[in-house]
Scaffold this motif. Structure first.
Motif, PDB file in Angstrom:
ATOM      1  N   ASP A 108       0.826  -1.209   0.000  1.00 51.96           N
ATOM      2  CA  ASP A 108       0.000   0.000   0.000  1.00 51.96           C
ATOM      3  C   ASP A 108       0.861   1.260   0.000  1.00 51.96           C
ATOM      4  OD1 ASP A 108      -2.509   1.088  -0.237  1.00 51.96           O
ATOM      5  OD2 ASP A 108      -2.807   1.333   1.914  1.00 51.96           O
ATOM      6  N   HIS A 109       1.892   1.234  -0.831  1.00 53.77           N
ATOM      7  CA  HIS A 109       2.793   2.379  -0.998  1.00 53.77           C
ATOM      8  C   HIS A 109       3.138   2.482  -2.478  1.00 53.77           C
ATOM      9  CE1 HIS A 109       6.312   4.988  -0.606  1.00 53.77           C
ATOM     10  NE2 HIS A 109       5.931   5.249   0.626  1.00 53.77           N
ATOM     11  N   ARG A 110       3.364   3.686  -2.975  1.00 49.12           N
ATOM     12  CA  ARG A 110       3.689   3.851  -4.395  1.00 49.12           C
ATOM     13  C   ARG A 110       4.953   3.093  -4.783  1.00 49.12           C
ATOM     14  NH1 ARG A 110       2.006   9.544  -4.081  1.00 49.12           N
ATOM     15  NH2 ARG A 110       0.020   9.751  -5.170  1.00 49.12           N
ATOM     16  N   LEU A 111       5.891   2.961  -3.852  1.00 48.31           N
ATOM     17  CA  LEU A 111       7.117   2.230  -4.163  1.00 48.31           C
ATOM     18  C   LEU A 111       6.844   0.752  -4.443  1.00 48.31           C
ATOM     19  CD1 LEU A 111       9.709   3.727  -1.643  1.00 48.31           C
ATOM     20  CD2 LEU A 111       9.545   4.122  -4.108  1.00 48.31           C
ATOM     21  N   SER A 112       5.737   0.220  -3.931  1.00 50.44           N
ATOM     22  CA  SER A 112       5.384  -1.175  -4.218  1.00 50.44           C
ATOM     23  C   SER A 112       5.018  -1.352  -5.689  1.00 50.44           C
ATOM     24  CB  SER A 112       4.223  -1.623  -3.338  1.00 50.44           C
ATOM     25  OG  SER A 112       3.040  -0.911  -3.647  1.00 50.44           O
ATOM     26  N   LEU A 113       4.727  -0.267  -6.375  1.00 45.69           N
ATOM     27  CA  LEU A 113       4.485  -0.302  -7.814  1.00 45.69           C
ATOM     28  C   LEU A 113       5.734   0.076  -8.596  1.00 45.69           C
ATOM     29  CD1 LEU A 113       1.010   1.496  -7.936  1.00 45.69           C
ATOM     30  CD2 LEU A 113       1.435  -0.953  -8.018  1.00 45.69           C
ATOM     31  N   ILE A 114       6.384   1.145  -8.164  1.00 50.63           N
ATOM     32  CA  ILE A 114       7.505   1.698  -8.930  1.00 50.63           C
ATOM     33  C   ILE A 114       8.686   0.740  -8.971  1.00 50.63           C
ATOM     34  CG2 ILE A 114       9.194   3.567  -9.022  1.00 50.63           C
ATOM     35  CD1 ILE A 114       7.051   5.379  -7.789  1.00 50.63           C
ATOM     36  N   LEU A 115       9.101   0.200  -7.815  1.00 40.30           N
ATOM     37  CA  LEU A 115      10.294  -0.655  -7.773  1.00 40.30           C
ATOM     38  C   LEU A 115      10.129  -1.938  -8.598  1.00 40.30           C
ATOM     39  CD1 LEU A 115      11.421  -0.253  -4.036  1.00 40.30           C
ATOM     40  CD2 LEU A 115      12.299   0.898  -6.078  1.00 40.30           C
ATOM     41  N   PRO A 116       9.006  -2.668  -8.483  1.00 36.84           N
ATOM     42  CA  PRO A 116       8.848  -3.853  -9.344  1.00 36.84           C
ATOM     43  C   PRO A 116       8.801  -3.514 -10.832  1.00 36.84           C
ATOM     44  CG  PRO A 116       7.383  -4.004  -7.464  1.00 36.84           C
ATOM     45  CD  PRO A 116       7.959  -2.628  -7.452  1.00 36.84           C
ATOM     46  N   TYR A 117       8.179  -2.397 -11.182  1.00 30.42           N
ATOM     47  CA  TYR A 117       8.141  -2.011 -12.592  1.00 30.42           C
ATOM     48  C   TYR A 117       9.551  -1.722 -13.119  1.00 30.42           C
ATOM     49  CZ  TYR A 117       3.042  -1.509 -12.401  1.00 30.42           C
ATOM     50  OH  TYR A 117       1.699  -1.746 -12.285  1.00 30.42           O
ATOM     51  N   ILE A 118      10.360  -1.080 -12.307  1.00 31.39           N
ATOM     52  CA  ILE A 118      11.744  -0.799 -12.719  1.00 31.39           C
ATOM     53  C   ILE A 118      12.523  -2.100 -12.867  1.00 31.39           C
ATOM     54  CG2 ILE A 118      13.928   0.238 -11.988  1.00 31.39           C
ATOM     55  CD1 ILE A 118      12.340   2.475 -10.701  1.00 31.39           C
ATOM     56  N   ALA A 119      12.354  -3.003 -11.899  1.00 28.47           N
ATOM     57  CA  ALA A 119      13.103  -4.266 -11.925  1.00 28.47           C
ATOM     58  C   ALA A 119      12.719  -5.123 -13.127  1.00 28.47           C
ATOM     59  CB  ALA A 119      12.868  -5.031 -10.627  1.00 28.47           C
ATOM     60  N   THR A 120      11.424  -5.287 -13.357  1.00 25.44           N
ATOM     61  CA  THR A 120      10.982  -6.131 -14.470  1.00 25.44           C
ATOM     62  C   THR A 120      11.236  -5.470 -15.820  1.00 25.44           C
ATOM     63  OG1 THR A 120       8.735  -5.228 -14.220  1.00 25.44           O
ATOM     64  CG2 THR A 120       9.237  -7.289 -13.082  1.00 25.44           C
ATOM     65  N   GLY A 121      11.266  -4.130 -15.846  1.00 22.58           N
ATOM     66  CA  GLY A 121      11.514  -3.445 -17.109  1.00 22.58           C
ATOM     67  C   GLY A 121      12.947  -3.528 -17.583  1.00 22.58           C
ATOM     68  N   GLN A 122      13.870  -3.919 -16.685  1.00 19.79           N
ATOM     69  CA  GLN A 122      15.277  -4.006 -17.072  1.00 19.79           C
ATOM     70  C   GLN A 122      15.534  -5.082 -18.117  1.00 19.79           C
ATOM     71  OE1 GLN A 122      17.646  -1.753 -15.997  1.00 19.79           O
ATOM     72  NE2 GLN A 122      15.734  -0.878 -15.260  1.00 19.79           N
ATOM     73  N   ILE A 123      14.735  -6.132 -18.108  1.00 20.03           N
ATOM     74  CA  ILE A 123      14.981  -7.260 -19.017  1.00 20.03           C
ATOM     75  C   ILE A 123      14.865  -6.809 -20.474  1.00 20.03           C
ATOM     76  CG2 ILE A 123      14.246  -9.582 -19.653  1.00 20.03           C
ATOM     77  CD1 ILE A 123      13.078  -9.830 -16.812  1.00 20.03           C
ATOM     78  N   MET A 124      13.724  -6.234 -20.824  1.00 20.27           N
ATOM     79  CA  MET A 124      13.532  -5.750 -22.186  1.00 20.27           C
ATOM     80  C   MET A 124      14.472  -4.597 -22.493  1.00 20.27           C
ATOM     81  SD  MET A 124      11.987  -6.027 -25.073  1.00 20.27           S
ATOM     82  CE  MET A 124      10.654  -7.167 -24.673  1.00 20.27           C
TER      83      MET A 124
END
Length: 272
Positions: A133-149
């Motif tokens: 329930d924090h914005r970082l719970s969205l931002i950090l996973p998106y950054i991590a998973t976006g590194q692959i592509m």
């Protein structure tokens, strides 16, 4: 009529039908956004008379906070993906270090892992970090998973940049940072724009992950907000579809201004 013109006419007809099928849902959404419930139930496909422009004002009042949340998360995620992805890709493309190829292929292997299989482990990780329930719970996973592509596309693009340019800059005394910032980044605008568009599209349209980690109404993203837009007993369909149109505007703007870079970015690494 010549056979070549016949083939061209058939091709144009087929492509036009495909385009019509693709744009039909958006046209239906656009027409419905100007209707009230009486007009909606009377005829799904009729042109509204009159156009109810107030649907957009009422919809914006309902989803403006969700819209802003999605915008904050998307911009922060894209910046993180581009910064980390560009640095990692440049190092992998221009420097030699032990296990370089092994590390790269391990990263590429992650592309074959379905995202849904990482949902529970990722949720447990975010929970243990105290970020539910924090914005970082969205931002950090998106950054991590976006590194692959990001690494997959940018490494190939960096490798195909002219070696002579880097050699000349090195002779003139440029260090590694200047090679990256003053040469590689300006030459890589197409691929950077491509990754930014792909990341924005994925973050903006994501429904599953925000619904898992976000519970507070003030932190909901646009996809979750639109899902809660429907009333328990009565749904104002015109306002709901107006919300859908508003939510699609950033995507249309991004593709309208970035399509040229998007196409050149995807094809930039084809020919070395």
């Amino acid at each position: 009529m010549r056979p070549r013109r016949i083939r061209q006419s058939i091709l144009i007809t087929v492509l036009s039908l495909i385009a019509l099928v693709g744009i039909a849902p958006y046209l239906f959404m656009l027409l419905t956004s100007f209707k009230n419930n009486a007009e909606y139930y009377k005829s799904y496909f009729a042109i509204p008379k009159p156009f109810h422009w107030e649907n957009y004002l009422l919809a914006w009042r309902q989803i403006s906070d969700y819209f802003l949340n999605s915008l904050i998360v998307a911009v922060a995620s894209i910046i993180g993906v581009l910064v980390l992805g560009a640095i990692s890709s440049f190092v992998m493309a221009r420097y030699e270090f032990p296990a370089k190829r092994f590390l790269y292929w391990m990263i590429i292997a992650l592309m074959s892992v379905p995202g849904i299989t990482t949902l529970i482990p990722l949720f447990i990780l975010i929970k243990n970090m105290g970020l539910i329930d924090h914005r970082l719970s969205l931002i950090l996973p998106y950054i991590a998973t976006g590194q692959i592509m990001s690494i997959f596309l940018m490494r190939t693009f960096f490798e195909n940049l002219p070696e002579e340019v880097f050699e000349a800059a090195t002779i003139d005394g440029a260090n590694g940072f200047r090679l990256f910032w003053n040469l590689a980044i300006p030459l890589s605008k197409p691929i950077i724009s491509t990754i930014a568009m792909i990341s924005f599209l994925g973050v903006w349209n994501d429904y599953v992950w925000p619904s898992v980690v976000i519970a507070s109404n003030q932190l909901r993203t646009i996809t979750i907000g639109l899902a809660f837009f429907q009333g328990e007993f009565l749904t104002e369909w015109g306002q709901l579809f107006a919300g859908y149109v508003i939510a699609s505007i950033p995507l249309l703007i991004v593709f309208a201004f970035g399509m040229r870079y998007f196409v050149s970015g995807l094809t930039g690494g084809v020919v070395k």
